[in-house]
Design a protein around this motif. Structure first.
Motif, PDB file in Angstrom:
ATOM      1  N   ILE A   1       0.721  -1.075  -0.008  1.00  0.00           N
ATOM      2  CA  ILE A   1      -0.214  -0.093   0.152  1.00  0.00           C
ATOM      3  C   ILE A   1       0.308   0.968  -0.239  1.00  0.00           C
ATOM      4  O   ILE A   1       0.434   2.439  -0.515  1.00  0.00           O
ATOM      5  N   ASP A   2       1.819   1.087   0.181  1.00  0.00           N
ATOM      6  CA  ASP A   2       2.755   2.663   1.209  1.00  0.00           C
ATOM      7  C   ASP A   2       3.468   1.959  -0.430  1.00  0.00           C
ATOM      8  O   ASP A   2       3.631   3.454  -0.872  1.00  0.00           O
ATOM      9  N   VAL A   3       3.785   1.448  -1.185  1.00  0.00           N
ATOM     10  CA  VAL A   3       4.550   2.044  -2.535  1.00  0.00           C
ATOM     11  C   VAL A   3       3.699   2.721  -2.985  1.00  0.00           C
ATOM     12  O   VAL A   3       3.976   3.314  -4.394  1.00  0.00           O
ATOM     13  N   VAL A   4       2.074   1.620  -3.385  1.00  0.00           N
ATOM     14  CA  VAL A   4       1.431   2.534  -4.532  1.00  0.00           C
ATOM     15  C   VAL A   4       1.140   4.148  -3.915  1.00  0.00           C
ATOM     16  O   VAL A   4       0.744   4.955  -4.590  1.00  0.00           O
ATOM     17  N   GLU A   5       0.886   4.004  -2.910  1.00  0.00           N
ATOM     18  CA  GLU A   5       0.231   5.010  -2.016  1.00  0.00           C
ATOM     19  C   GLU A   5       1.619   6.683  -2.897  1.00  0.00           C
ATOM     20  O   GLU A   5       1.273   7.865  -2.522  1.00  0.00           O
ATOM     21  N   SER A   6       3.219   6.022  -2.618  1.00  0.00           N
ATOM     22  CA  SER A   6       3.655   6.112  -2.839  1.00  0.00           C
ATOM     23  C   SER A   6       3.951   7.253  -4.678  1.00  0.00           C
ATOM     24  O   SER A   6       3.975   8.759  -4.558  1.00  0.00           O
ATOM     25  N   ARG A   7       2.898   6.813  -4.330  1.00  0.00           N
ATOM     26  CA  ARG A   7       2.894   7.178  -6.687  1.00  0.00           C
ATOM     27  C   ARG A   7       1.107   7.680  -6.986  1.00  0.00           C
ATOM     28  O   ARG A   7       1.900   7.889  -8.469  1.00  0.00           O
ATOM     29  N   VAL A   8       0.682   8.231  -5.941  1.00  0.00           N
ATOM     30  CA  VAL A   8      -0.490   8.592  -6.590  1.00  0.00           C
ATOM     31  C   VAL A   8      -0.523   9.481  -7.466  1.00  0.00           C
ATOM     32  O   VAL A   8      -0.949   9.576  -8.203  1.00  0.00           O
ATOM     33  N   SER A   9       0.402   9.875  -6.880  1.00  0.00           N
ATOM     34  CA  SER A   9       0.786  11.408  -8.141  1.00  0.00           C
ATOM     35  C   SER A   9       1.363  10.942  -9.713  1.00  0.00           C
ATOM     36  O   SER A   9       0.055  11.250 -10.833  1.00  0.00           O
ATOM     37  N   GLU A  10       1.768  10.077  -9.212  1.00  0.00           N
ATOM     38  CA  GLU A  10       1.592  10.148 -11.358  1.00  0.00           C
ATOM     39  C   GLU A  10       0.666   8.186 -11.381  1.00  0.00           C
ATOM     40  O   GLU A  10       0.589   8.507 -13.093  1.00  0.00           O
ATOM     41  N   LEU A  11       0.334   7.755 -10.725  1.00  0.00           N
ATOM     42  CA  LEU A  11      -1.031   7.212 -10.987  1.00  0.00           C
ATOM     43  C   LEU A  11      -2.173   7.859 -11.529  1.00  0.00           C
ATOM     44  O   LEU A  11      -2.614   6.967 -12.388  1.00  0.00           O
ATOM     45  N   ALA A  12      -2.239   8.669 -10.625  1.00  0.00           N
ATOM     46  CA  ALA A  12      -4.054   8.699 -10.753  1.00  0.00           C
ATOM     47  C   ALA A  12      -3.992   9.685 -12.331  1.00  0.00           C
ATOM     48  O   ALA A  12      -3.265  10.451 -11.826  1.00  0.00           O
ATOM     49  N   ALA A  13      -5.493   9.534 -12.867  1.00  0.00           N
ATOM     50  CA  ALA A  13      -5.435  10.880 -13.733  1.00  0.00           C
ATOM     51  C   ALA A  13      -5.038  11.945 -12.866  1.00  0.00           C
ATOM     52  O   ALA A  13      -5.902  11.851 -12.154  1.00  0.00           O
ATOM     53  N   PRO A  14      -5.288  12.965 -14.443  1.00  0.00           N
ATOM     54  CA  PRO A  14      -5.261  14.694 -12.554  1.00  0.00           C
ATOM     55  C   PRO A  14      -7.281  14.605 -12.576  1.00  0.00           C
ATOM     56  O   PRO A  14      -8.071  14.870 -13.098  1.00  0.00           O
ATOM     57  N   GLY A  15      -7.027  15.132 -11.263  1.00  0.00           N
ATOM     58  CA  GLY A  15      -8.816  15.377 -11.161  1.00  0.00           C
ATOM     59  C   GLY A  15      -8.513  13.632  -9.957  1.00  0.00           C
ATOM     60  O   GLY A  15      -9.776  13.510  -8.433  1.00  0.00           O
ATOM     61  N   GLY A  16      -7.825  12.545 -10.526  1.00  0.00           N
ATOM     62  CA  GLY A  16      -8.485  11.200  -9.273  1.00  0.00           C
ATOM     63  C   GLY A  16      -7.631  10.886  -8.749  1.00  0.00           C
ATOM     64  O   GLY A  16      -7.710   9.591  -8.234  1.00  0.00           O
ATOM     65  N   GLU A  17      -6.664  11.840  -7.882  1.00  0.00           N
ATOM     66  CA  GLU A  17      -6.006  11.674  -6.879  1.00  0.00           C
ATOM     67  C   GLU A  17      -6.881  11.055  -5.341  1.00  0.00           C
ATOM     68  O   GLU A  17      -6.940   9.714  -4.730  1.00  0.00           O
TER      69      GLU A  17
END
Length: 398
Positions: free
Chosen positions: A109-125
């Motif tokens: 979970i920490d690994v995914v959370e640390s990359r939310v800004s690059e993984l989520a589409a704009p506005g989808g964070e």
């Protein structure tokens, strides 16, 4: 919430773009999660290469399952047990504890959370963070259920194995497998003693569980089983009580039902523990012959009752360890004891019958006590000696 079925077309578009990004990053996320485990979890580094590979596969499956679930928000609760843990063999549960699994999930979970800004589409964070929060909660619940089922199954297996070992000890078969069976239950302590008592009107499962928990809290190894109305407990005594096995048995006596509780002799090999178990059970059968016996009472202290009840081992012990040493010590010693017992334990009467001084009788009786361990002037000791003499004479009769 953004995961609701009433999400707007804009939310759906944002989700679709986030899914595409997640799908492209799945491999990298799984690899990053395993790298973080290597760095942060010492237990992971100490695992075998095979187990590490299985844990890595679970991490990869967890990421893939999350992406698939996030892609289809209307499916409801994710099937964590099948999609994530179903990839690993059942034996992995024995290698990785529940706490370690929680730590592993936290790393992913920490690994995914640390990359939310690059993984989520704009506005989808926020949408992605909320989905991760819900998914991690489902993983935690599913993990707990899996380990609970495994513990329940393991507990049931242990109980069946314990019952099998106790049965083998009492019936004297499969002794060559006892050491292996005991090892599978983590058995390591000696000496081994068996304790037998009655169940009474108590619940069998509750009684066995109380006996196990009390014994384990005291640091003993323990096996327990019910044989009809009889409860048999086999205890591997801890180091503190190794020189005083009866001291290990005494706190457990109160957990049996009403009636006698008998402790077999200490044995220094689990594969030979049937000797202690048989003595304890034979003693329990014969214990009504001594209503004032202490609780617990050693099976060896019930030798005369056991012998009178038809126990060949008790008869043999009384003959070999009580009668024969007296016989081999010479006629005067054996005759003095015989006359003393026949004349109401009177020193003066014995001395008159043998034409010796009372002090001579005292000396000979003290020698009897030295040779046998039983004091003729003691009520219980005289009873044991009387039975031993009778059995010995019968054995010597052609």
């Amino acid at each position: 919430m953004t995961d609701s079925p009433d999400a707007s077309p804009h939310d759906d578009a944002v989700r679709a773009e986030t899914v595409r990004r997640l799908e492209r990053a799945m491999g990298a996320l799984g690899t990053a999660a395993v790298a973080q485990m290597e760095q942060r979890l010492s237990w992971f580094r100490s695992m075998s290469a095979e187990d590490r590979s299985w844990v890595g596969l679970v991490a990869q499956s967890g990421v893939a399952a999350f992406v698939d679930w996030f892609k289809n928000p209307h499916r409801g609760r994710p099937a964590i047990a099948v999609e994530v843990f179903g990839t690993a063999p059942r034996e992995l549960i024995r290698s990785v504890s529940l706490q370690q699994t929680v730590e592993m999930v936290r790393v992913v979970i920490d690994v995914v959370e640390s990359r939310v800004s690059e993984l989520a589409a704009p506005g989808g964070e926020q949408q992605l963070r909320e989905a991760m929060l819900r998914y991690s909660r489902e993983v935690a619940f599913s993990t707990a259920r899996i380990y609970a089922r495994a513990a329940e199954a393991r507990g049931a297996w242990d109980a069946r194995l314990e019952a099998l070992i106790v049965d083998a000890l009492l019936h004297g078969n499969r002794e060559e497998g006892l050491q292996t069976w005991g090892a599978s239950l983590g058995w390591s302590r000696i000496p081994v003693i068996a304790i037998a008592g009655l169940l009474g009107d108590q619940d069998a499962e509750e009684t066995l569980e109380d006996l196990r928990s009390h014994a384990r809290r005291a640091g003993h190894d323990v096996l327990a089983g019910v044989q009809g109305d009889r409860v048999v407990v086999v205890v591997g005594v801890n180091e503190k009580n190794a020189s005083d096995p009866m001291g290990a048995a005494t706190p457990l006596a109160g957990l049996f039902g009403p009636g006698p509780v008998v402790v077999g002799p200490p044995i220094y090999d689990l594969s030979a523990a049937n000797q202690s178990a048989r003595a304890a059970v034979d003693g329990l059968r014969a214990a009504p012959g001594w209503p004032d016996a202490p609780r617990p009472v050693a099976a060896e202290d019930l030798l005369p009752e056991r012998a009178l009840n038809g126990d060949p081992a008790a008869r043999r012990t009384l003959i070999e360890e009580v009668y024969q040493p007296l016989r081999d010590a010479g006629t005067p010693l054996l005759d003095t004891l015989s006359v003393y017992l026949e004349h109401a334990s009177s020193l003066e009467s014995t001395a008159r019958m043998l034409f010796v001084h009372p002090n001579t009788v005292r000396y000979r009786l003290s020698r009897v006590a030295e040779l046998t361990g039983y004091v003729p002037t003691d009520g219980r000791g005289s009873f044991v000696l009387r039975v031993a003499l009778t059995l010995g004479r019968l054995a010597d009769t052609p």
